[in-house]
Design an enzyme around this catalytic site. Structure first.
Site, short mmCIF file in Angstrom:
data_model
loop_
_atom_site.label_atom_id
_atom_site.label_comp_id
_atom_site.label_asym_id
_atom_site.label_seq_id
_atom_site.Cartn_x
_atom_site.Cartn_y
_atom_site.Cartn_z
N HIS A 84 7.64 -0.30 -2.86
CA HIS A 84 6.60 -0.07 -1.84
C HIS A 84 5.34 -0.88 -2.12
O HIS A 84 4.53 -1.08 -1.21
CB HIS A 84 6.34 1.43 -1.61
CG HIS A 84 5.46 2.13 -2.60
ND1 HIS A 84 5.95 2.93 -3.61
CD2 HIS A 84 4.11 2.21 -2.71
CE1 HIS A 84 4.95 3.46 -4.30
NE2 HIS A 84 3.82 3.03 -3.77
N ASP A 222 12.74 2.67 -6.31
CA ASP A 222 11.50 2.05 -5.82
C ASP A 222 10.99 0.94 -6.75
O ASP A 222 9.97 1.09 -7.40
CB ASP A 222 10.44 3.16 -5.67
CG ASP A 222 9.28 2.76 -4.78
OD1 ASP A 222 9.12 1.54 -4.53
OD2 ASP A 222 8.53 3.65 -4.35
N SER A 590 1.03 3.52 -8.85
CA SER A 590 2.35 3.07 -8.44
C SER A 590 2.68 1.75 -9.12
O SER A 590 1.86 0.83 -9.11
CB SER A 590 2.42 2.90 -6.93
OG SER A 590 2.72 4.13 -6.36
#
Ligand code: ARG
Ligand code: ASP
Length: 655
Positions: A84, A222, A590
């Site tokens: 992402h 991810d 992230s």
């Protein structure tokens, strides 16, 4: 001697934070935490984590793009981050013929690696406490805030200029910590030739989509892979064919030993923003006004988008990224509101403020919490208006298009926007008193008599759309924003004292600075949690769970056929996918490396659990968990789905 030992033990106990595993610590000050980390399992020294004299872990961590983290995993500049985080770059390279989002992308050789104009990664060269330099010339009590601001600005500019003197991509900034009680200089080296090396198909990298976002059990692969390029001196350079892979001072070794419940882990990355030390009135506003109202407004928007997306594959593609953006915060706020209420954060803070006030009586801090409460009283209504604008009328695409803002018409579907116009204008009108609206709005409202009639006019005439947009923007950027800014400044000023006072009030508590996208270390251990009565979530998910969720009819759960085939061959039932740990993280973390006791890579952080998203305001050790992708799943996907096992040749494995 004995007494000395006892007091030393007391000191160690006392400087640990109140709640286990809470905290995002400054790497340069990690020596203050290191014995606590070691007592929880860390096998490294403070110098291994942060040093300016030798290569250390910080040299393997980068700020990726504007708001993610990445880590170096080879001597040739190979980098891991989240899918992402790389999404928009993967999307830019995608077309109908080469849909890398859908099918994934694997560069088979260096020449196939794809450049990404605008994408940068930044390494921290050093960070240091510069408080005395920044405040040089400031005389507390004798100068007012405006003079302080001037002095801080002047000293900052000088320091930054000095720190960037060498050139070669050096970027310096001075960041205020603890509301300006402390200033740190951060010097980064920014590389700007960063190429895409690999990405799994979205059906793996985004598996679970919005359905599973912020949730456990989770099975999202991810990750995406990039490579940093440099000039022949290993220095930053614009993209050029002549550039060569960057040689890092340090890269992470990969551990395939796996994780077990209770294992020590730490996360090295760039958390974006937290508000751990705010007044109860701030939390009250978030939990009881802001979160519930914004959730309701976004529920409306998501409902409208979904209706049209469900009806057309084309519209689904057009709006999937927008939908994800709206849904992400929408879902987070729901967990946050619930968590804050469950933890009674407002009540707990009120009780704390009572004790604090009693202590502060007769000191320079007397009355400070009342002062904050009074400012919030004034601020909350204007801040609510500010948020309402942003969540309603400012989201209408027709108005953004008419005002000439950059907008991708390829992703525009007018029926959605027409319905959105009526819903958002109505919510805005009903939700805010007329005193928060521009005169133009009030006049036109009377003239048209209904939002439907107004909509028809706005969609028929660019002039009408632009006039409305201009009026709303002017009012938002003018009266609303200036009031919000001035009240925020008043707040920050009081917070500077309140923060210092809280530290004096609890001299034995270890205070970590609120997150501000600077490099931090969080540590904890692998652990499951109980989301509700009678349920316990184990901390490790496996490929078996992906197969259980697999459903070709549900977009979020439709896995590639190859994955089904691999699973059917047998032997991969226990292939680990994701794991939970108690590390204190937030947005910006992230892509952060998740490391074991030896500092080897065991996973990549990409999310938190829904029940624990209150951690931006209040860390509840029972449910605050970060979600990581197990590095062994990355290796599995690279090999089995990407057929890109050649990438392993440049990695270093240490179990
Ligand atoms: N919740 C994660 C984070 O805040 C992941 C967001 C991206 N994924 C998504 N399904 N929207 O940002
Ligand atoms: N998913 C978040 C990010 O993109 C991480 C989090 O909020 O825990 O940074």
């Amino acid at each position: 001697m004995k007494r000395l030992l006892i007091s030393a033990a007391l000191l160690i106990a006392a400087i640990t934070p109140l709640k286990a595993d809470e905290g995002m610590w400054l790497p340069a000050l990690i020596s203050e935490r290191i014995s606590h980390m070691q007592s929880h399992g860390l096998r490294l020294s403070a110098e291994d984590i942060y040093s300016v004299n030798q290569a250390c872990l910080k040299d393997a961590v980068v700020l990726f793009g504007g708001g993610c983290t990445g880590e170096l995993v080879s001597a040739e500049g190979l980098l891991f981050t989240n899918h992402h985080c790389g999404y928009s770059y993967i999307q830019k390279h995608s077309s109908v013929e080469h849909d890398y989002l859908k099918d994934g992308f694997w560069a088979l050789s260096r020449t196939e690696e794809l450049p990404n104009p605008g994408l940068t990664v930044s390494f921290l060269e050093r960070m240091e406490d510069v408080t005395s330099i920044i405040l040089k010339g400031y005389k507390p009590g004798k100068m007012d805030e405006a003079q302080r601001v001037k002095i801080v600005k002047k000293n900052t500019e000088k320091l930054v200029k000095e720190a960037e003197k060498e050139g070669n991509g050096l970027k310096a900034s001075v960041e205020a910590l603890y509301y300006g009680n402390q200033y740190f200089l951060f010097v980064f080296r920014e590389y700007r030739d960063v190429r895409l090396v690999g990405a799994p198909p979205s059906s793996i990298g985004k598996f679970g989509g919005e359905t599973d976002n912020w949730m456990w059990p989770r099975h999202t692969g991810d990750f995406s892979i990039f490579r940093i390029y440099a000039d022949s001196n290993n220095m930053p350079a614009d993209y050029s064919e002549a550039n060569v892979p960057y040689t890092p001072k340090k890269f992470l070794k990969i551990s395939r030993a796996g994780v077990n419940e209770g294992d020590f882990t730490f996360v090295y990355g760039c958390p974006g923003s937290t508000q751990e030390y705010v007044h109860s009135a701030a939390v009250d506003y978030i939990a009881n006004v802001s979160d519930p109202e914004k959730i309701a407004l976004r529920t409306t928007r998501l409902g409208i988008m979904k209706k049209y997306m469900d009806g057309s594959q084309k519209v689904r593609i057009q709006y999937s990224s927008k939908y994800a953006g709206v849904a992400n915060a929408w879902k987070k706020w729901q967990g946050e509101e619930k968590g804050l209420k469950k933890m009674k954060t407002v009540e707990v803070k009120k009780e704390y403020e009572k004790r604090f006030s009693a202590w502060a009586k007769g000191t320079e801090y007397e009355g400070i919490t009342d002062n904050l409460a009074a400012i919030y009283e004034e601020r909350n209504s204007i801040y609510r208006a500010y948020e309402y604008y942003r969540e309603t009328v400012l989201t209408i695409e027709r108005l953004r298009i008419a005002s000439g803002k950059s907008f991708d018409m390829k992703d525009y579907y007018e029926p959605i926007d027409r319905e959105m116009f009526v819903a958002m204008m109505t919510a805005f009108d009903k939700g805010l008193e007329d005193s928060y609206k521009p005169d133009y709005f009030l006049q036109k409202r009377a003239q048209y008599g209904s939002m439907e009639a107004w909509r028809d006019a706005v969609f028929a005439s660019n002039e009408e759309a632009k006039a409305l947009s201009d009026a709303l923007e002017a009012y938002f950027n003018g009266p609303i924003l200036s009031k919000v800014r001035s009240l925020s400044e008043s707040l920050d000023l009081v917070y500077r004292d309140y923060m210092r006072a809280q530290m004096e009030f609890e001299p034995n508590k270890a205070f970590y600075p609120d997150a501000n996208l600077t490099l931090r270390v969080a540590y904890g251990h692998v652990e499951g949690y109980s989301p509700a009565d009678a349920i316990y979530y184990r901390p490790v998910s496996t490929l078996k769970g992906i197969i259980e969720k697999d459903n070709p009819d549900i977009f979020d759960y439709n896995i590639p056929q190859t994955l089904r085939d691999i699973y059917a061959r047998g032997g991969f039932e226990n292939q680990p996918v994701c794991f939970l740990a108690t590390n204190h993280t937030t947005g910006g973390n992230s892509g952060s490396p998740v490391l074991n006791a030896h500092g080897n890579l065991i996973g990549i952080n990409f999310d938190r659990v829904w029940e624990g998203t209150l951690s931006d305001l209040d860390f509840d050790p029972d449910v605050c968990r970060n979600i990581s992708l197990d590095v062994r799943y990355i290796l599995f996907i690279i090999k089995e789905i990407g057929h890109a096992a050649y990438l392993f040749d440049e990695m270093c494995f240490e179990d």
